[in-house]
Design a protein around this motif. Structure first.
Motif, PDB file in Angstrom:
ATOM      1  N   LEU A  27      -5.290   2.882  13.520  1.00 54.71           N
ATOM      2  CA  LEU A  27      -4.375   2.288  12.178  1.00 54.71           C
ATOM      3  C   LEU A  27      -5.272   1.428  11.469  1.00 54.71           C
ATOM      4  O   LEU A  27      -4.923   1.398  10.277  1.00 54.71           O
ATOM      5  CB  LEU A  27      -3.276   1.582  12.788  1.00 54.71           C
ATOM      6  N   ARG A  28      -6.302   0.628  11.943  1.00 57.00           N
ATOM      7  CA  ARG A  28      -7.116  -0.350  11.407  1.00 57.00           C
ATOM      8  C   ARG A  28      -8.030   0.633  10.267  1.00 57.00           C
ATOM      9  O   ARG A  28      -8.202   0.103   9.170  1.00 57.00           O
ATOM     10  CB  ARG A  28      -7.788  -1.153  12.084  1.00 57.00           C
ATOM     11  N   GLU A  29      -8.626   1.553  10.709  1.00 55.86           N
ATOM     12  CA  GLU A  29      -9.339   2.269   9.718  1.00 55.86           C
ATOM     13  C   GLU A  29      -8.544   2.990   8.483  1.00 55.86           C
ATOM     14  O   GLU A  29      -8.868   2.943   7.484  1.00 55.86           O
ATOM     15  CB  GLU A  29      -9.868   3.635  10.675  1.00 55.86           C
ATOM     16  N   SER A  30      -7.195   3.350   8.823  1.00 58.76           N
ATOM     17  CA  SER A  30      -6.430   3.914   7.790  1.00 58.76           C
ATOM     18  C   SER A  30      -5.980   2.680   7.048  1.00 58.76           C
ATOM     19  O   SER A  30      -5.642   2.872   5.969  1.00 58.76           O
ATOM     20  CB  SER A  30      -4.987   4.429   8.482  1.00 58.76           C
ATOM     21  N   LEU A  31      -5.605   1.595   7.625  1.00 59.19           N
ATOM     22  CA  LEU A  31      -5.202   0.335   6.785  1.00 59.19           C
ATOM     23  C   LEU A  31      -6.340   0.049   5.989  1.00 59.19           C
ATOM     24  O   LEU A  31      -6.177   0.035   4.689  1.00 59.19           O
ATOM     25  CB  LEU A  31      -5.176  -0.758   7.628  1.00 59.19           C
ATOM     26  N   ASN A  32      -7.679   0.194   6.256  1.00 61.15           N
ATOM     27  CA  ASN A  32      -8.845  -0.110   5.354  1.00 61.15           C
ATOM     28  C   ASN A  32      -8.764   0.907   4.085  1.00 61.15           C
ATOM     29  O   ASN A  32      -9.150   0.503   3.194  1.00 61.15           O
ATOM     30  CB  ASN A  32     -10.195  -0.310   6.247  1.00 61.15           C
ATOM     31  N   ARG A  33      -8.522   2.097   4.621  1.00 58.28           N
ATOM     32  CA  ARG A  33      -8.569   3.084   3.672  1.00 58.28           C
ATOM     33  C   ARG A  33      -7.395   2.729   2.575  1.00 58.28           C
ATOM     34  O   ARG A  33      -7.925   3.300   1.322  1.00 58.28           O
ATOM     35  CB  ARG A  33      -8.551   4.395   4.286  1.00 58.28           C
ATOM     36  N   TYR A  34      -6.309   2.502   2.951  1.00 57.50           N
ATOM     37  CA  TYR A  34      -5.479   2.259   2.079  1.00 57.50           C
ATOM     38  C   TYR A  34      -5.496   1.156   1.297  1.00 57.50           C
ATOM     39  O   TYR A  34      -5.230   1.068  -0.145  1.00 57.50           O
ATOM     40  CB  TYR A  34      -3.933   2.131   2.856  1.00 57.50           C
ATOM     41  N   VAL A  35      -6.156   0.175   1.715  1.00 62.28           N
ATOM     42  CA  VAL A  35      -6.317  -1.116   1.076  1.00 62.28           C
ATOM     43  C   VAL A  35      -7.492  -0.635  -0.131  1.00 62.28           C
ATOM     44  O   VAL A  35      -7.527  -1.149  -1.272  1.00 62.28           O
ATOM     45  CB  VAL A  35      -6.901  -2.314   1.805  1.00 62.28           C
ATOM     46  N   ILE A  36      -8.581   0.034   0.266  1.00 62.75           N
ATOM     47  CA  ILE A  36      -9.650   0.329  -0.703  1.00 62.75           C
ATOM     48  C   ILE A  36      -8.918   1.383  -1.845  1.00 62.75           C
ATOM     49  O   ILE A  36      -9.107   1.268  -3.092  1.00 62.75           O
ATOM     50  CB  ILE A  36     -10.614   1.131  -0.199  1.00 62.75           C
TER      51      ILE A  36
ATOM     52  N   GLU B  33      -5.904   1.188  -2.951  1.00 68.48           N
ATOM     53  CA  GLU B  33      -4.673   0.099  -3.464  1.00 68.48           C
ATOM     54  C   GLU B  33      -3.596   0.657  -3.104  1.00 68.48           C
ATOM     55  O   GLU B  33      -2.632   0.824  -4.239  1.00 68.48           O
ATOM     56  CB  GLU B  33      -5.064   0.120  -4.860  1.00 68.48           C
ATOM     57  N   LYS B  34      -3.211   1.449  -1.957  1.00 71.52           N
ATOM     58  CA  LYS B  34      -2.005   1.583  -1.524  1.00 71.52           C
ATOM     59  C   LYS B  34      -1.273   0.640  -0.774  1.00 71.52           C
ATOM     60  O   LYS B  34      -1.072   0.741   0.644  1.00 71.52           O
ATOM     61  CB  LYS B  34      -2.012   2.863  -0.804  1.00 71.52           C
ATOM     62  N   PHE B  35      -1.149  -0.333  -1.203  1.00 68.21           N
ATOM     63  CA  PHE B  35      -0.517  -1.494  -0.519  1.00 68.21           C
ATOM     64  C   PHE B  35       0.670  -1.443   0.321  1.00 68.21           C
ATOM     65  O   PHE B  35       0.943  -2.233   1.407  1.00 68.21           O
ATOM     66  CB  PHE B  35      -0.515  -2.867  -1.689  1.00 68.21           C
ATOM     67  N   GLU B  36       1.722  -0.785  -0.519  1.00 65.06           N
ATOM     68  CA  GLU B  36       2.963  -0.636   0.425  1.00 65.06           C
ATOM     69  C   GLU B  36       2.461   0.334   1.833  1.00 65.06           C
ATOM     70  O   GLU B  36       3.207  -0.077   2.735  1.00 65.06           O
ATOM     71  CB  GLU B  36       3.734   0.232  -0.549  1.00 65.06           C
ATOM     72  N   ASP B  37       1.599   1.267   1.636  1.00 63.60           N
ATOM     73  CA  ASP B  37       1.555   1.929   2.876  1.00 63.60           C
ATOM     74  C   ASP B  37       0.627   0.962   3.694  1.00 63.60           C
ATOM     75  O   ASP B  37       0.726   0.996   5.178  1.00 63.60           O
ATOM     76  CB  ASP B  37       0.583   3.003   2.529  1.00 63.60           C
ATOM     77  N   ALA B  38      -0.243   0.097   3.129  1.00 66.59           N
ATOM     78  CA  ALA B  38      -0.923  -0.699   3.988  1.00 66.59           C
ATOM     79  C   ALA B  38      -0.234  -1.762   4.874  1.00 66.59           C
ATOM     80  O   ALA B  38      -0.447  -1.940   6.002  1.00 66.59           O
ATOM     81  CB  ALA B  38      -2.095  -1.424   3.234  1.00 66.59           C
ATOM     82  N   ALA B  39       1.006  -2.181   4.251  1.00 64.87           N
ATOM     83  CA  ALA B  39       1.798  -3.072   4.706  1.00 64.87           C
ATOM     84  C   ALA B  39       2.529  -2.544   6.045  1.00 64.87           C
ATOM     85  O   ALA B  39       2.573  -3.032   6.911  1.00 64.87           O
ATOM     86  CB  ALA B  39       2.842  -3.562   3.728  1.00 64.87           C
ATOM     87  N   VAL B  40       2.840  -1.479   5.827  1.00 65.35           N
ATOM     88  CA  VAL B  40       3.661  -0.559   6.878  1.00 65.35           C
ATOM     89  C   VAL B  40       2.609  -0.547   8.067  1.00 65.35           C
ATOM     90  O   VAL B  40       3.026  -0.884   9.239  1.00 65.35           O
ATOM     91  CB  VAL B  40       3.985   0.899   6.291  1.00 65.35           C
TER      92      VAL B  40
END
Length: 176
Positions: free
Chosen positions: A140-149, A151-158
C-alpha cells in the motif's frame, strides 16, 4: 529422468515444441537430441547457466595491451578475493561480503531474472498474520507513493487511511 527416446541415458535436454497450438514436451539425452535434428548447436556445446549469468552481467573477456585477458567490469571481493569473472564461471558467490561488493551489478540481474531484487518467501496460510499485514502495508505504501507522484491525492488519502488502519491492527496484535 531417463531419456524418452533411448530409455537408457539420463535426460539432459528438455525440449518444448509448439506447432499449431499443440504442445509437445520431450526429455532427451544429448545424443538422441542431436539425432532428432530438432536442436542445432552448430558443433558448439549448449551454453550453461554460468554462461547465461556472464552474459546477463555483461562479463566478457577482453585482451588488454599486454595480451592478457581482463574483464571490462572487473570487481574483486576484498574478503574472499572472488572476481566477477570467477562468479560468472562458477555461478556462485564466495562469501556474504560478495553481496556488498557485487550488489550494484547483481540487483539489475536479479530484477531481470526474478522480477524483484529482494526475496520475500512464502507465508504459511494458518500463521504469519503479522507478516501478511506488514507486506500488505508495504504494498500500500508503494501504491501511495505512486499516487502522490501522479498527483492523485484523493486516491492517496484513501490508501493513507487504509495504511493507518492496518498499522493500528498490527500494533494491537490483530494479525496473528
Amino acid at each position: 529422468m531417463v531419456c524418452q527416446e533411448c530409455k537408457k541415458k539420463q535426460a539432459t535436454v528438455h525440449f518444448t515444441k509448439i506447432i499449431n497450438g499443440e504442445k509437445i514436451e520431450l526429455k532427451l539425452c544429448e545424443s538422441c537430441a542431436e539425432q532428432r535434428g530438432d536442436l542445432d548447436f552448430d558443433g558448439q556445446q549448449p551454453f550453461s547457466v554460468h554462461q547465461l549469468l556472464a552474459g546477463l552481467l555483461d562479463l566478457e573477456e577482453m585482451p588488454n595491451v599486454k595480451g592478457q585477458t581482463t574483464t571490462s567490469n572487473a570487481g574483486i571481493c576484498k574478503n574472499c578475493g572472488l572476481t566477477e569473472m570467477q562468479f560468472a564461471k562458477i555461478g556462485r558467490l564466495g562469501c556474504t561480503q560478495c553481496y556488498q561488493t557485487f550488489g550494484a551489478r547483481l540487483n539489475p540481474l536479479l530484477k531481470r531474472v526474478q522480477g524483484r531484487s529482494s526475496h520475500n518467501g512464502k507465508v504459511p496460510k494458518r500463521s504469519g498474520g503479522d507478516i501478511k499485514l506488514k507486506r500488505e502495508i508495504e504494498k500500500l505504501r508503494e501504491s501511495l507513493n505512486r499516487y502522490v507522484i501522479e498527483e492523485k491525492f484523493e486516491d492517496a488519502a484513501v490508501l493513507r487511511d487504509k495504511i493507518k488502519a492496518l498499522e493500528s491492527e498490527l500494533t494491537q496484535g490483530g494479525g496473528a
